[in-house]
Design an enzyme around this catalytic site. Sequence first.
Site, PDB file in Angstrom:
ATOM      1  N   THR A 102      -2.334   1.549  -6.187  1.00  0.00           N
ATOM      2  CA  THR A 102      -2.009   2.390  -5.029  1.00  0.00           C
ATOM      3  C   THR A 102      -0.522   2.410  -4.708  1.00  0.00           C
ATOM      4  OG1 THR A 102      -2.540   0.558  -3.532  1.00  0.00           O
ATOM      5  CG2 THR A 102      -4.285   2.169  -3.983  1.00  0.00           C
ATOM      6  N   CYS A 103       0.191   1.348  -5.015  1.00  0.00           N
ATOM      7  CA  CYS A 103       1.634   1.326  -4.738  1.00  0.00           C
ATOM      8  C   CYS A 103       2.387   2.351  -5.572  1.00  0.00           C
ATOM      9  CB  CYS A 103       2.212  -0.063  -4.998  1.00  0.00           C
ATOM     10  SG  CYS A 103       1.633  -1.304  -3.835  1.00  0.00           S
TER      11      CYS A 103
END
Length: 136
Positions: A102-103
Site C-alpha cells: 500500500t505504501c
Amino acid sequence: IMEDSSLDLFRPEVVELLVVGSGVLDFKALESNTTYEGGYTVESEVIKNFWQFVNTASKETQVQLLKFAAASTKAPIGGLGKMPFIIQRAGPDSSLLPTSHTCFNTLLLPDYGSDYDKLANNLGRAVLECEGFGLE
C-alpha cells in the site's frame, strides 16, 4: 485552530480535499495511468480480466479495492489519474490471493491467465475480506 492562519484563505471544502482527498473515483483514469511490471502488459489476459472486474464491480467493491491497494478510500488531488498505480506479476497461476504494497500503490497479482472466474473470486475475496491494520 491557529490565529491569523493561512488556512483562513481556503473554504472548508478545499481544506477537506487537501487533507482527506476526493470521493470521486474515476477508475478509467486510474487504468490509463497504471504501469505494469514483472512481465505484465496492458495486453496480458489477466490484466484485461482485472480491468473488466474493476469496471463491472459495485461502487463498494471499487472503494474496497482502492483501500486494499493504496490504503485509502479517496482519490488524491487531481483524481485517480494522478495517482501512481502499479500492477506487478506475483508468480505463475496459483491458488494464492492477490496482495499489495500500500505504501507504493502496488497490487501483486498472480498470473491467473485467462481464467476470469478465478481472478474475480480471488481478487474479490482478498479485497472484501481485507482488514489491514484496522485504521480509518
